[in-house]
Design a protein around this motif. Structure first.
Motif, mmCIF file in Angstrom:
data_model
loop_
_atom_site.group_PDB
_atom_site.id
_atom_site.type_symbol
_atom_site.label_atom_id
_atom_site.label_comp_id
_atom_site.label_asym_id
_atom_site.label_seq_id
_atom_site.Cartn_x
_atom_site.Cartn_y
_atom_site.Cartn_z
ATOM 1 N N TRP A 134 0.881 -1.281 0.173
ATOM 2 C CA TRP A 134 0.069 0.164 0.039
ATOM 3 C C TRP A 134 0.847 1.180 -0.075
ATOM 4 C CZ3 TRP A 134 -4.677 -1.548 -0.856
ATOM 5 C CH2 TRP A 134 -5.063 -2.727 -0.636
ATOM 6 N N TYR B 75 -3.375 8.897 -0.347
ATOM 7 C CA TYR B 75 -4.554 8.501 -0.550
ATOM 8 C C TYR B 75 -5.478 9.754 0.065
ATOM 9 C CZ TYR B 75 -3.320 3.846 -1.043
ATOM 10 O OH TYR B 75 -2.774 2.376 -1.424
ATOM 11 N N THR C 179 -3.116 2.937 -5.904
ATOM 12 C CA THR C 179 -2.611 1.614 -5.466
ATOM 13 C C THR C 179 -2.076 0.776 -6.659
ATOM 14 O OG1 THR C 179 -4.147 1.311 -3.563
ATOM 15 C CG2 THR C 179 -3.037 -0.798 -4.582
ATOM 16 N N ARG D 90 1.836 0.245 -6.886
ATOM 17 C CA ARG D 90 2.406 -1.169 -6.872
ATOM 18 C C ARG D 90 3.247 -1.451 -8.444
ATOM 19 N NH1 ARG D 90 -2.467 -4.995 -4.721
ATOM 20 N NH2 ARG D 90 -2.532 -3.843 -2.625
#
Length: 67
Positions: free
Chosen positions: A11, A17, A58, A62
């Protein structure tokens, strides 16, 4: 500079976020001011914006972690 000795998790950091979701909701409020759509639709739109932002952050994080 990124510290390579600290393993990256699945994360992104929490602040990524928060910044993107808050910013996207501010932009949404400029496009659809409160009261222009029914209240239930405003809640649904805000939830969809947050979900899309969460997924994009995300995904990008990633993808960068694989490098």
């Amino acid at each position: 500079m990124i510290d390579e000795t600290v393993p990256r998790g699945r994360w992104a950091p929490w602040w990524m976020y928060v910044l993107l979701i808050v910013g996207a909701n501010q932009l949404r409020q400029l496009i659809l001011p409160f009261g222009t759509v029914p209240e239930w639709a405003d809640v649904v739109i805000a939830a969809l914006v947050a979900a899309i932002c969460f997924a994009l952050i995300t995904l990008v994080y990633r993808a960068g972690a694989d490098r």
